[in-house]
Design an enzyme around this catalytic site. Structure first.
Site, PDB file in Angstrom:
ATOM      1  CB  CYS A  41     -38.581  19.830  -6.213  1.00 22.93           C
ATOM      2  SG  CYS A  41     -39.424  19.869  -7.803  1.00 22.93           S
ATOM      3  CG  ASN A  65     -38.498  18.072 -12.808  1.00 26.23           C
ATOM      4  OD1 ASN A  65     -38.206  17.485 -13.846  1.00 26.23           O
ATOM      5  ND2 ASN A  65     -37.960  19.223 -12.515  1.00 26.23           N
ATOM      6  CB  CYS A  67     -43.840  23.555  -8.197  1.00 27.19           C
ATOM      7  SG  CYS A  67     -45.599  23.380  -8.595  1.00 27.19           S
ATOM      8  NE  ARG A  68     -40.875  22.055  -3.941  1.00 25.36           N
ATOM      9  CZ  ARG A  68     -40.735  21.094  -3.047  1.00 25.36           C
ATOM     10  NH1 ARG A  68     -40.258  21.401  -1.857  1.00 25.36           N
ATOM     11  NH2 ARG A  68     -41.041  19.860  -3.333  1.00 25.36           N
ATOM     12  CB  SER A  69     -36.481  21.192  -9.275  1.00 21.46           C
ATOM     13  OG  SER A  69     -37.375  20.319  -9.914  1.00 21.46           O
ATOM     14  CG  ASP A  71     -44.420  21.424  -3.161  1.00 23.18           C
ATOM     15  OD1 ASP A  71     -44.734  22.192  -4.083  1.00 23.18           O
ATOM     16  OD2 ASP A  71     -44.287  20.195  -3.307  1.00 23.18           O
TER      17      ASP A  71
HETATM   18  P1  4NP Z   1     -42.736  20.250  -6.763  1.00 23.78           P
HETATM   19  O1  4NP Z   1     -44.273  20.296  -6.324  1.00 23.78           O
HETATM   20  O2  4NP Z   1     -42.103  19.127  -5.991  1.00 23.78           O
HETATM   21  O3  4NP Z   1     -42.207  21.597  -6.343  1.00 23.78           O
HETATM   22  O4  4NP Z   1     -42.741  20.044  -8.248  1.00 23.78           O
HETATM   23  C1  4NP Z   1     -45.158  19.218  -6.457  1.00 23.78           C
HETATM   24  C2  4NP Z   1     -45.901  19.096  -7.595  1.00 23.78           C
HETATM   25  C3  4NP Z   1     -46.812  18.061  -7.703  1.00 23.78           C
HETATM   26  C4  4NP Z   1     -46.970  17.165  -6.656  1.00 23.78           C
HETATM   27  C5  4NP Z   1     -46.205  17.295  -5.512  1.00 23.78           C
HETATM   28  C6  4NP Z   1     -45.294  18.329  -5.411  1.00 23.78           C
HETATM   29  N1  4NP Z   1     -47.935  16.135  -6.744  1.00 23.78           N
HETATM   30  O5  4NP Z   1     -48.207  15.473  -5.734  1.00 23.78           O
HETATM   31  O6  4NP Z   1     -48.492  15.898  -7.824  1.00 23.78           O
END
Ligand code: 4NP
Length: 143
Positions: free
Chosen positions: A7, A10, A12-14, A117
């Protein structure tokens, strides 16, 4: 079989995808983010809490950044959204034929083309519902 979930952050989703799928499979699993902002951090607290309510514990995972060498190290690379897929493909070494899929490809009945997300939507349970559906479809395909 070695499967990598990817994702953006790294956190939340992955890691959730890895945490759900690793309980179902004998395949080797890992996860990574296309961005390096959260390298070394555990999964996002609210994400872990929503997952813990369903019996998943992936507090051991730590964020790392996706790298070109992941194309050589994994049999299947699974992105969470179109932007992830584009960022992954941009690093593909020439001549490499590793399969890259979107996680929602494994759950066509959901009608979803991406895993939204939850870092932005704050819908951690909705993300987990979709991730569980996609993981079940992946399990049916690769075991
Ligand atoms: P992920 O979500 O891609 O599912 O881990 C996010 C977590 C943090 C951020 C963006 C997406 N961020 O901008 O910090």
């Amino acid at each position: 079989m070695k499967v990598l979930f990817v994702c953006l952050g790294n956190i939340c989703r992955s890691p959730s995808a890895e945490g759900v799928f690793r309980q179902m499979t004998a395949a080797e699993t890992d996860s990574a983010g296309t961005a390096g902002w959260h390298v070394g951090k555990p999964p996002y607290g609210p994400m872990q809490e929503a997952a813990a309510r369903r019996g998943y514990d992936f507090s051991d995972l730590r964020a790392r950044q996706f790298t070109q060498s992941d194309f050589e190290r994994f049999d299947l690379i699974i992105g969470m959204d179109v932007s992830n897929l584009n960022d992954i493909e941009a690093l593909r070494p020439s001549g490499n034929a590793t399969r890259v899929k979107c996680f929602t490809d494994y759950a066509p009945h959901t009608g979803m083309s991406e895993v939204p997300d939850p870092y932005y939507t704050r819908d951690f349970d909705g993300a987990l519902d979709l991730i569980e559906s996609c993981a079940a479809g992946l399990k049916a395909e690769i075991g």
